[in-house]
Write an enzyme that holds these catalytic residues in place. Structure first.
Site, PDB file in Angstrom:
ATOM      1  N   LYS A  35      34.596  57.413  68.874  1.00 40.86           N
ATOM      2  CA  LYS A  35      35.681  57.203  69.840  1.00 40.86           C
ATOM      3  C   LYS A  35      35.763  55.720  70.215  1.00 40.86           C
ATOM      4  CE  LYS A  35      32.515  58.512  73.582  1.00 40.86           C
ATOM      5  NZ  LYS A  35      32.079  59.621  74.445  1.00 40.86           N
ATOM      6  N   TYR A 244      34.630  25.341  85.937  1.00 41.32           N
ATOM      7  CA  TYR A 244      35.383  25.754  87.123  1.00 41.32           C
ATOM      8  C   TYR A 244      34.486  25.781  88.357  1.00 41.32           C
ATOM      9  CZ  TYR A 244      39.527  27.236  84.509  1.00 41.32           C
ATOM     10  OH  TYR A 244      40.656  27.264  83.740  1.00 41.32           O
TER      11      TYR A 244
HETATM   12  C1  LIG Z   1      30.735  59.880  74.193  1.00 41.94           C
HETATM   13  C2  LIG Z   1      30.255  61.251  73.978  1.00 41.94           C
HETATM   14  C3  LIG Z   1      29.184  61.502  73.100  1.00 41.94           C
HETATM   15  C4  LIG Z   1      28.347  60.390  72.512  1.00 41.94           C
HETATM   16  O1  LIG Z   1      27.474  59.945  73.530  1.00 41.94           O
HETATM   17  P1  LIG Z   1      26.409  58.784  73.313  1.00 41.94           P
HETATM   18  O2  LIG Z   1      25.715  58.700  74.622  1.00 41.94           O
HETATM   19  O3  LIG Z   1      27.193  57.554  73.009  1.00 41.94           O
HETATM   20  O4  LIG Z   1      25.524  59.177  72.190  1.00 41.94           O
HETATM   21  C5  LIG Z   1      28.882  62.830  72.802  1.00 41.94           C
HETATM   22  N1  LIG Z   1      29.564  63.854  73.393  1.00 41.94           N
HETATM   23  C6  LIG Z   1      30.561  63.641  74.280  1.00 41.94           C
HETATM   24  C7  LIG Z   1      31.258  64.798  74.884  1.00 41.94           C
HETATM   25  C8  LIG Z   1      30.935  62.339  74.605  1.00 41.94           C
HETATM   26  O5  LIG Z   1      31.919  62.140  75.492  1.00 41.94           O
END
Ligand SMILES: *Cc1c(COP(=O)(O)O)cnc(C)c1O
Length: 346
Positions: A35, A244
């Site tokens: 994702k 800055y």
């Molecule tokens: C993002 C997510 C994962 C992966 O989690 P990590 O901590 O990055 O390994 C797995 N399951 C769900 C539902 C998620 O939202």
């Protein structure tokens, strides 16, 4: 080269997946979460490398991400969508053969009416109160849903990065209560849950952050390196200020390098004055404020003039930088931004 280079080691990504895969039994499938554009490194490239390493199931947050992933991966791998079947998604789910994780009675109704023969999974809430059906809703639709043959029943742990947290055992017990005896594969664990041990693995695991080199997977290899070109170096006399708000004042005559990277590249302002960049193995203190496009660095102690300095590397990981900036490795990675010159290897 005017912008920083984001070096992405797809070999390390594949090795991290293999290392996490080796932590569960051979009968457990290790999927991959890609994702948010593959946690910022590029979902298409990351997923192709992972598919080559053996990943058969990928997860994304939203249907739109699934569409991009399908175009990158071709027809074979399974692509699952955590956000489920949202209004307006039906055509994309069908055309791109995506598998929504249905989160609510509304989504179940929508999916069964629009695409009665199309693969789906279900997400249950075991205490995180973010996504998924609660026990009473699940009781109401369980028989109907099970008759349709879900490809996966999943839930998500809220505290898996803290192995001793009582919430882990509590959610595990709730997941058993909601799913024992049902005839469908089950998944509870992301990276943190894999490390909690085999009773958390069920039939499939869903690691994300560990693949990309982040905690809580302490043995992960770093996947990203950020190399910032030096645009200019100047001598600054004692008493002169830099940047800055005159945020840094030279106490002794100093050499100051100005590198091309800034908060527009996801290098948070919160590390201003607190971090270092690296010339190979040698740390060089960050001076004054991080600005939008530029960072100033003390190179007085170097006996040569480097062309670039690294802000993320093996000596300063995404979690190191996150700790200095008051955030988590996940946010450092997914903030890296669009301006980098991206170089993939492995
Ligand atoms: C993002 C997510 C994962 C992966 O989690 P990590 O901590 O990055 O390994 C797995 N399951 C769900 C539902 C998620 O939202």
């Amino acid at each position: 080269m005017g912008t920083s280079t984001l070096h992405i080691d797809l070999g390390a990504l594949a090795r991290n997946w293999r290392a996490l895969d080796a932590k569960s039994a051979k009968t457990v499938e290790t999927a991959a979460v890609v994702k948010a554009d593959g946690y910022g490194i590029g979902a298409g490239k990351a997923a192709r490398a992972l598919a080559k390493a053996g990943v058969k199931t990928f997860f994304v947050a939203a249907t739109e991400e699934g569409v991009i992933l399908r175009e990158a991966l071709g027809p074979t791998p399974r692509i699952c969508v955590f956000g489920g079947h949202m209004s307006g998604d039906t055509d994309m789910i069908l055309d791109m053969q995506l598998t929504p994780m249905l989160n609510s009675l509304d989504q179940i109704t929508r999916h069964f009416e629009a695409l009665p023969d199309h693969a789906f999974g279900v997400q249950l809430d075991t205490g995180m109160n973010r996504l998924g059906m609660e026990a009473n809703e699940w009781d109401a639709v369980r028989d109907l849903v099970m008759a349709a043959g879900p490809m996966l029943i999943m839930s998500h742990l809220a505290c898996a990065d803290a192995p001793d947290h009582p919430m882990n055992a509590q959610q595990l017990a709730e997941f058993h209560k909601m799913t024992d005896g049902l005839n469908a594969p089950r998944a509870l664990s992301a990276t943190g849950g894999i490390l909690l041990g085999p009773e958390y693995h069920f039939d499939l695991t869903r690691p994300g952050i560990g693949l990309y080199g982040g905690l809580p997977f302490e043995d992960a290899e770093p996947v990203v390196r950020v190399e910032c070109p030096i645009i200019q170096i100047r001598d600054v006399a004692a008493g002169e200020t830099v940047g800055y708000s005159n945020a840094w004042t030279a106490e002794v005559p100093s050499r100051v390098a100005t590198v091309s990277a800034g908060y527009a590249d996801g290098i948070t302002r919160h590390i201003s004055g607190k971090s270092v960049l690296f010339d190979g193995d040698t740390p060089c203190p960050l001076l004054g404020r991080v600005s939008m496009d530029l960072i100033t660095v003390d190179v007085t102690h170097l006996d040569h003039t480097p062309r670039s300095l690294d802000i993320l590397c093996a000596h300063q990981t995404v979690d190191d930088l996150a700790q200095i900036g008051g955030t988590i490795g996940y946010e450092v990675l997914t903030s890296l931004g669009r301006r980098y010159n991206r170089r993939y290897r492995g």
